[in-house]
Design an enzyme around this catalytic site. Sequence first.
Site, mmCIF file in Angstrom:
data_model
loop_
_atom_site.group_PDB
_atom_site.id
_atom_site.type_symbol
_atom_site.label_atom_id
_atom_site.label_comp_id
_atom_site.label_asym_id
_atom_site.label_seq_id
_atom_site.Cartn_x
_atom_site.Cartn_y
_atom_site.Cartn_z
ATOM 1 N N SER A 34 44.220 32.986 35.347
ATOM 2 C CA SER A 34 43.724 34.146 34.589
ATOM 3 C C SER A 34 44.867 35.071 34.200
ATOM 4 O O SER A 34 44.859 35.639 33.113
ATOM 5 C CB SER A 34 42.649 34.899 35.384
ATOM 6 O OG SER A 34 43.109 35.191 36.682
ATOM 7 N N GLY A 36 48.217 34.042 35.606
ATOM 8 C CA GLY A 36 49.409 33.259 35.969
ATOM 9 C C GLY A 36 49.742 32.177 34.954
ATOM 10 O O GLY A 36 49.041 32.013 33.956
ATOM 11 N N TYR A 143 40.928 49.535 42.338
ATOM 12 C CA TYR A 143 41.802 48.457 42.829
ATOM 13 C C TYR A 143 42.129 48.677 44.300
ATOM 14 O O TYR A 143 41.898 47.798 45.151
ATOM 15 C CB TYR A 143 43.083 48.404 41.980
ATOM 16 C CG TYR A 143 44.210 47.617 42.612
ATOM 17 C CD1 TYR A 143 44.061 46.273 42.916
ATOM 18 C CD2 TYR A 143 45.424 48.237 42.915
ATOM 19 C CE1 TYR A 143 45.098 45.548 43.509
ATOM 20 C CE2 TYR A 143 46.466 47.533 43.494
ATOM 21 C CZ TYR A 143 46.303 46.187 43.795
ATOM 22 O OH TYR A 143 47.321 45.491 44.382
ATOM 23 N N LEU A 190 56.198 48.289 35.239
ATOM 24 C CA LEU A 190 57.288 49.082 34.669
ATOM 25 C C LEU A 190 58.577 48.267 34.414
ATOM 26 O O LEU A 190 59.082 48.251 33.292
ATOM 27 C CB LEU A 190 57.595 50.272 35.597
ATOM 28 C CG LEU A 190 58.682 51.202 35.079
ATOM 29 C CD1 LEU A 190 58.256 51.881 33.788
ATOM 30 C CD2 LEU A 190 59.051 52.243 36.140
ATOM 31 N N PHE A 208 54.643 57.255 31.570
ATOM 32 C CA PHE A 208 53.277 57.760 31.773
ATOM 33 C C PHE A 208 53.288 59.011 32.642
ATOM 34 O O PHE A 208 53.220 58.921 33.867
ATOM 35 C CB PHE A 208 52.403 56.689 32.417
ATOM 36 C CG PHE A 208 52.167 55.476 31.548
ATOM 37 C CD1 PHE A 208 52.120 55.585 30.157
ATOM 38 C CD2 PHE A 208 51.977 54.225 32.123
ATOM 39 C CE1 PHE A 208 51.891 54.463 29.363
ATOM 40 C CE2 PHE A 208 51.745 53.099 31.338
ATOM 41 C CZ PHE A 208 51.709 53.218 29.954
ATOM 42 N N ARG A 221 58.054 55.697 42.843
ATOM 43 C CA ARG A 221 57.582 54.476 43.507
ATOM 44 C C ARG A 221 58.721 53.873 44.334
ATOM 45 O O ARG A 221 59.896 54.105 44.061
ATOM 46 C CB ARG A 221 57.142 53.420 42.468
ATOM 47 C CG ARG A 221 55.917 53.812 41.654
ATOM 48 C CD ARG A 221 54.641 53.755 42.494
ATOM 49 N NE ARG A 221 53.462 54.083 41.711
ATOM 50 C CZ ARG A 221 53.021 55.328 41.476
ATOM 51 N NH1 ARG A 221 53.679 56.371 41.965
ATOM 52 N NH2 ARG A 221 51.929 55.528 40.763
#
Length: 332
Positions: A34, A36, A143, A190, A208, A221
Site C-alpha cells: 500500500s 511500500g 495515529y 521532512l 509547516f 524533532r
Amino acid sequence: MNLLVTGGAGYVGSVCATVLLERGHRVVVVDDLSTGNREAVPEGAVFVEADAGQAADEILSGGCGGGPFEGVLHFAARSLVGESVTEPDLYWHGNVVTTLSILDAMRRHSVPRLVFSSTAATYGEPPTVPITEDCPTQPTNPYGASKLAIDHAITSYCKAYGLGATSLRYFNVAGAYRSAGENRVVETHLIPLILQVAMGFRESISVFGSDWETRDGTAVRDYIHVLDLAEAHLLALDASQPGRHGIYNLGSGEGFTVREVIEACRRVTGRPIPAKDAPRRPGDPAVLVASSDRAITELGWSPTHTAIDKIVSDAWEFTQQLGDRAHAARAS
Ligand SMILES: NC(=O)c1ccc[n+]([C@@H]2O[C@H](COP(=O)([O-])OP(=O)(O)OC[C@H]3O[C@@H](n4cnc5c(N)ncnc54)[C@H](O)[C@@H]3O)[C@@H](O)[C@H]2O)c1
Ligand SMILES: O=c1ccn([C@@H]2O[C@H](COP(=O)(O)OP(=O)(O)O[C@H]3O[C@H](CO)[C@@H](O)[C@H](O)[C@H]3O)[C@@H](O)[C@H]2O)c(=O)[nH]1
C-alpha cells in the site's frame, strides 16, 4: 530465528529485514504494497503480497515452509500524522484491527516473540523534555492513539497469554542503509522531501508552522538513524521474555528544528534548497525529543550514527543512487 516481518517492503521494515538476513535469520516478509515497493524487499527474504492481518494465520501456521516461527517484527501500519486526522478510519482498522488479528494468530500458533513499531506520537505534547517512558501518554492525533491502543492490547496479551513483546517507540527515523531507504509512493516526511528538492524533483520545501514556541519558531524533532534502529530490534528479539512487555523510546536525544534540518541538507548536498513558510500541519506537536536511557541500560543499545549530518548524508547517498528510479522522479 525463523521470523515474520510485516511491512518489509516499506522503509524501516526493509532496512531491518536486510540486517536480520545479514545476521543469519530466516525472514518471511508480508506486505500489501500500500505504501511500500516490491523492489525494497531484500534478496533472500520470502515475499508474500497480502494484508498482514488477513495472511498472518496462514503464514504462521507454516504455510511458507521453514518450520515454526520464533518471532514477529510488526512494522506494517498506516503512519502519517496528517492523514490520520482526516481519515481516522484507516488508522483504527489498518493499525488496531490488523494488529489484533496478528496477535491472535501468534497465540494460535504459539509464536513466542513480538517486536512492535510503536511511536513517539503516543506521548502527544509532553510536559517535560526529553521524553521518558514514564511521561503521560496523551496522543494529539488518531495515529498516535491507534498505536497506544495497540501497546495496551499487547500488555494484556503478555500478562494473560505469556507472549514476550517489546514496543519500540521510535522518534523520527531517517537515513538509509545499503540499497534500503525512503522511497514511498507518496512522500510526506521532512528529510526525503527536502532531498527531493535538492534533486530537482520539487521546487521548494514547505515549513509547516513558524510560530511554535521553539528557538526559531519551527517544530523540533529527534532524528534517529535507521541502522541504529535496526540494531535495537535485534537486541529486543534477544531480550524477549515470556509474559513481559518492554516499552522503550528510541531517539538520538537531540532535537533539531525544521529550519536546522533544511540547513543540514544544504550543507551536505551543497545545493541551495529553497524553503517557504506554510501553516501548521493539523495533529503536529511542537517538540518531540527522546530519552533513550532505558533502552541503553536495559537492552544494551548503543546508537552510533547520531550526528544529523551523518543521517542526512546517508539519506542523500541513497537518494542519488535511486535517481530516476525514485517515485518522486516519475511524478515530477
Ligand atoms: N518512519 C518513522 O519516522 C516512524 C517513526 C515512528 C514509528 N514508525 C512506525 O514504523 C513502522 C514503519 O514505518 P515506515 O516509515 O517504514 O512506513 P512505510 O510506509 O515506509 O512502511 C510501511 C509498510 O507496511 C505496509 N503495510 C501497511 N499496512 C499493511 C497491511 N495491513 N498489511 C501488509 N502490509 C501493510 C506498506 O505497504 C509499507 O510497505 C510503522 O509501523 C510506523 O508507524 C515510523
Ligand atoms: O514538508 C514538510 C514535512 C514535514 N514538516 C515538518 O517536519 C517535522 C517532521 O515531520 P515528518 O517527517 O512528517 O514526521 P512526523 O510527522 O514528526 O512523524 C514521524 O515521526 C513520528 C515520531 O516522532 C512517527 O510516529 C511518524 O510515523 C513519522 O511519520 C514536523 O514538524 C512537520 O510538520 C515540514 O515542515 N514540511
